[in-house]
Design an enzyme around this catalytic site. Structure first.
Site, PDB file in Angstrom:
ATOM      1  N   GLU A  49       0.868  -1.175   0.000  1.00 57.57           N
ATOM      2  CA  GLU A  49       0.000   0.000   0.000  1.00 57.57           C
ATOM      3  C   GLU A  49       0.912   1.235   0.000  1.00 57.57           C
ATOM      4  O   GLU A  49       1.566   1.539   0.985  1.00 57.57           O
ATOM      5  CB  GLU A  49      -0.896  -0.067   1.240  1.00 57.57           C
ATOM      6  N   CYS A  79       4.936  -2.424  -8.452  1.00 58.73           N
ATOM      7  CA  CYS A  79       3.583  -1.986  -8.124  1.00 58.73           C
ATOM      8  C   CYS A  79       3.615  -0.795  -7.163  1.00 58.73           C
ATOM      9  O   CYS A  79       4.025   0.287  -7.571  1.00 58.73           O
ATOM     10  CB  CYS A  79       2.762  -3.163  -7.625  1.00 58.73           C
ATOM     11  N   ARG A 106      -2.687   5.736  -9.434  1.00 54.75           N
ATOM     12  CA  ARG A 106      -2.879   4.503  -8.682  1.00 54.75           C
ATOM     13  C   ARG A 106      -4.178   3.810  -9.065  1.00 54.75           C
ATOM     14  O   ARG A 106      -5.120   4.455  -9.488  1.00 54.75           O
ATOM     15  CB  ARG A 106      -2.937   4.822  -7.178  1.00 54.75           C
ATOM     16  N   ILE A 136      -1.998  -6.557  -9.728  1.00 60.60           N
ATOM     17  CA  ILE A 136      -2.948  -6.484  -8.605  1.00 60.60           C
ATOM     18  C   ILE A 136      -3.161  -5.013  -8.260  1.00 60.60           C
ATOM     19  O   ILE A 136      -2.250  -4.340  -7.770  1.00 60.60           O
ATOM     20  CB  ILE A 136      -2.417  -7.230  -7.361  1.00 60.60           C
ATOM     21  N   HIS A 172       3.813  -7.618 -10.559  1.00 57.10           N
ATOM     22  CA  HIS A 172       4.524  -8.308  -9.470  1.00 57.10           C
ATOM     23  C   HIS A 172       5.392  -9.447  -9.996  1.00 57.10           C
ATOM     24  O   HIS A 172       4.961 -10.612  -9.968  1.00 57.10           O
ATOM     25  CB  HIS A 172       3.511  -8.886  -8.478  1.00 57.10           C
ATOM     26  N   GLU A 174       7.658 -10.924  -8.568  1.00 58.58           N
ATOM     27  CA  GLU A 174       8.013 -11.836  -7.469  1.00 58.58           C
ATOM     28  C   GLU A 174       6.942 -12.895  -7.224  1.00 58.58           C
ATOM     29  O   GLU A 174       7.151 -13.804  -6.434  1.00 58.58           O
ATOM     30  CB  GLU A 174       8.280 -11.026  -6.187  1.00 58.58           C
TER      31      GLU A 174
HETATM   32  N1  GLN Z   1      -2.891  -0.212  -5.200  1.00 56.76           N
HETATM   33  C1  GLN Z   1      -1.696  -0.210  -4.412  1.00 56.76           C
HETATM   34  C2  GLN Z   1      -1.222   1.205  -4.130  1.00 56.76           C
HETATM   35  O1  GLN Z   1      -1.698   2.094  -4.730  1.00 56.76           O
HETATM   36  C3  GLN Z   1      -0.613  -0.978  -5.101  1.00 56.76           C
HETATM   37  C4  GLN Z   1      -1.016  -2.409  -5.217  1.00 56.76           C
HETATM   38  C5  GLN Z   1       0.102  -3.373  -5.160  1.00 56.76           C
HETATM   39  O2  GLN Z   1       1.245  -3.047  -4.790  1.00 56.76           O
HETATM   40  N2  GLN Z   1      -0.220  -4.580  -5.514  1.00 56.76           N
HETATM   41  O3  GLN Z   1      -0.380   1.397  -3.322  1.00 56.76           O
END
Ligand code: GLN
Length: 189
Positions: A49, A79, A106, A136, A172, A174
């Site tokens: 996050e 991400c 985002r 994601i 991602h 990973e």
């Molecule tokens: N939506 C998240 C953000 O804005 C990022 C999502 C993620 O790292 N999978 O921080």
């Protein structure tokens, strides 16, 4: 010589990056405080996050240290990590590290497709290879500076970028068994 790579371990899926780096023969150090950055050969900023991680970077006094490390060593953001590395994220709860000359937004792939997996064509140093990518609640890269190279895109939108030694992925790497993006990051060392 075995190198030590740091994984920012404030929040998010840092443990998965740690597993990939171990599988590639690196030592890994979880980074929570300024002294954890000493002597690292590179740093990964994981997904999670971004608003929370941004706050904790400042709470733990890590901002200047990360920026200083990035002047000499590669940094990869995945991400939320990419959001933190960006110059601009259009969210005033996030203070960007400005390590990549990109502007991002985002959670930008729409609700229906907020998570998906797709093969990507990655173009690196004149080679084309397919890699699997897990998205994601991914950000979108809306603007790119002239020094930023696009290594992969989806429907003409950049999803993997490089600027000097630094890499940013909106997805991602990973979370799959494919370690080529981590290897690419380690080659910049
Ligand atoms: N939506 C998240 C953000 O804005 C990022 C999502 C993620 O790292 N999978 O921080």
């Amino acid at each position: 010589m075995v190198i030590t790579i740091g994984v920012l371990a404030l929040q998010g899926d840092f443990a998965r990056h740690q597993d990939v780096l171990h599988s590639l023969g690196c030592d890994v150090r979880q980074v929570r405080y300024r002294h954890d950055l000493d002597g690292l050969a590179g740093l990964i900023i994981p997904g999670g996050e971004s608003t929370t991680i941004s706050k904790q970077i400042d709470r733990n006094g890590l901002r200047e240290g990360i920026i200083a490390l990035a002047r000499e060593r590669p940094v990869m953001g995945t991400c939320a990590g990419l959001i933190l590395m960006a110059r601009e994220s259009a969210d005033d709860r996030i203070t960007g590290l400005n390590l990549l000359d990109v502007a991002v937004t985002r959670n930008s792939w729409g609700r229906q497709i907020h998570s998906f997996t797709t093969p990507l064509e990655m173009r690196v140093n004149g080679q084309r290879e397919m890699v699997p990518a897990v998205f994601i609640r991914a950000p979108r890269i809306q603007q790119l500076g002239s020094g930023v190279e696009v290594l992969a895109e989806i429907e003409n939108e950049p999803v993997l970028v490089r600027q000097g030694p630094h890499l940013g992925a909106t997805f991602h790497p990973e979370l799959t068994a494919d370690t080529r993006i981590h290897k690419l990051f380690l080659e910049a060392h």
